[in-house]
Write a protein that holds these residues in place. Sequence first.
Motif, mmCIF file in Angstrom:
data_model
loop_
_atom_site.group_PDB
_atom_site.id
_atom_site.type_symbol
_atom_site.label_atom_id
_atom_site.label_comp_id
_atom_site.label_asym_id
_atom_site.label_seq_id
_atom_site.Cartn_x
_atom_site.Cartn_y
_atom_site.Cartn_z
ATOM 1 N N MET A 112 0.841 -1.168 0.000
ATOM 2 C CA MET A 112 0.000 0.000 0.000
ATOM 3 C C MET A 112 0.888 1.234 0.000
ATOM 4 N N SER A 113 0.496 2.225 -0.718
ATOM 5 C CA SER A 113 1.191 3.509 -0.733
ATOM 6 C C SER A 113 0.234 4.588 -0.268
ATOM 7 N N ILE A 114 0.753 5.505 0.498
ATOM 8 C CA ILE A 114 -0.042 6.638 0.962
ATOM 9 C C ILE A 114 0.681 7.900 0.507
ATOM 10 N N HIS A 115 -0.028 8.755 -0.153
ATOM 11 C CA HIS A 115 0.561 10.002 -0.634
ATOM 12 C C HIS A 115 0.290 11.098 0.388
ATOM 13 N N LEU A 116 1.360 11.769 0.777
ATOM 14 C CA LEU A 116 1.267 12.834 1.772
ATOM 15 C C LEU A 116 1.652 14.160 1.135
ATOM 16 N N SER A 117 1.101 15.213 1.676
ATOM 17 C CA SER A 117 1.515 16.540 1.209
ATOM 18 C C SER A 117 2.955 16.764 1.654
ATOM 19 N N PRO A 118 3.678 17.618 0.969
ATOM 20 C CA PRO A 118 5.064 17.884 1.371
ATOM 21 C C PRO A 118 5.179 18.334 2.827
ATOM 22 N N ASN A 119 4.226 19.123 3.290
ATOM 23 C CA ASN A 119 4.255 19.593 4.674
ATOM 24 C C ASN A 119 4.101 18.423 5.645
ATOM 25 N N THR A 120 3.126 17.538 5.396
ATOM 26 C CA THR A 120 2.902 16.383 6.270
ATOM 27 C C THR A 120 4.102 15.440 6.222
ATOM 28 N N GLU A 121 4.655 15.237 5.039
ATOM 29 C CA GLU A 121 5.819 14.366 4.892
ATOM 30 C C GLU A 121 7.002 14.919 5.693
ATOM 31 N N SER A 122 7.193 16.219 5.658
ATOM 32 C CA SER A 122 8.270 16.852 6.400
ATOM 33 C C SER A 122 8.056 16.703 7.910
ATOM 34 N N LEU A 123 6.822 16.910 8.363
ATOM 35 C CA LEU A 123 6.512 16.751 9.784
ATOM 36 C C LEU A 123 6.761 15.312 10.243
ATOM 37 N N LEU A 124 6.351 14.366 9.418
ATOM 38 C CA LEU A 124 6.543 12.947 9.746
ATOM 39 C C LEU A 124 8.022 12.607 9.814
ATOM 40 N N ALA A 125 8.798 13.086 8.854
ATOM 41 C CA ALA A 125 10.239 12.815 8.840
ATOM 42 C C ALA A 125 10.918 13.415 10.060
ATOM 43 N N ASP A 126 10.559 14.638 10.422
ATOM 44 C CA ASP A 126 11.148 15.285 11.596
ATOM 45 C C ASP A 126 10.789 14.545 12.881
ATOM 46 N N ALA A 127 9.526 14.152 13.006
ATOM 47 C CA ALA A 127 9.087 13.436 14.207
ATOM 48 C C ALA A 127 9.774 12.075 14.300
ATOM 49 N N ALA A 128 9.926 11.405 13.172
ATOM 50 C CA ALA A 128 10.590 10.096 13.170
ATOM 51 C C ALA A 128 12.040 10.232 13.578
ATOM 52 N N GLN A 129 12.711 11.238 13.059
ATOM 53 C CA GLN A 129 14.109 11.452 13.418
ATOM 54 C C GLN A 129 14.242 11.766 14.909
ATOM 55 N N ALA A 130 13.331 12.563 15.428
ATOM 56 C CA ALA A 130 13.372 12.907 16.852
ATOM 57 C C ALA A 130 13.168 11.679 17.735
ATOM 58 N N ARG A 131 12.384 10.724 17.254
ATOM 59 C CA ARG A 131 12.121 9.498 18.026
ATOM 60 C C ARG A 131 13.131 8.392 17.730
ATOM 61 N N GLY A 132 13.996 8.609 16.768
ATOM 62 C CA GLY A 132 14.999 7.601 16.431
ATOM 63 C C GLY A 132 14.420 6.419 15.680
ATOM 64 N N THR A 133 13.443 6.677 14.824
ATOM 65 C CA THR A 133 12.826 5.611 14.043
ATOM 66 C C THR A 133 12.701 6.083 12.600
ATOM 67 N N THR A 134 12.082 5.287 11.773
ATOM 68 C CA THR A 134 11.894 5.659 10.378
ATOM 69 C C THR A 134 10.505 6.266 10.201
ATOM 70 N N PRO A 135 10.332 7.082 9.165
ATOM 71 C CA PRO A 135 9.001 7.620 8.904
ATOM 72 C C PRO A 135 7.955 6.524 8.677
ATOM 73 N N ASP A 136 8.325 5.438 8.002
ATOM 74 C CA ASP A 136 7.385 4.340 7.762
ATOM 75 C C ASP A 136 6.902 3.719 9.065
#
Length: 101
Positions: free
Chosen positions: A1-25
Amino acid sequence: MSIHLSPNTESLLADAAQARGTTPDLLAEELLLERLQPEPDAPSTNGAADTDSPETLADQLADFIGVLHSSEHVPGGARMSVRTGEQFAAGMLEKQARRRQ
């Protein structure tokens, strides 16, 4: 399954994942599961096990796991951890003697 995110949401997800030490997926899956899992009071619609069932193998085996003392079965206790090397050697000598007979 693929989920398309807006650039803003994708950026927020990537930042949150990095802060938690995990991957965006992995973070996206965790957040979706938290949001989409039925409430504990709600009946399950997919035939899954009840939410009251044990969650870990230790919980499932709790009634079968325990400690016993050999003195419950052998007067004075079996003392199975005492002089094990000598007991092993004696057992091997007995086995060898039985073969020679």
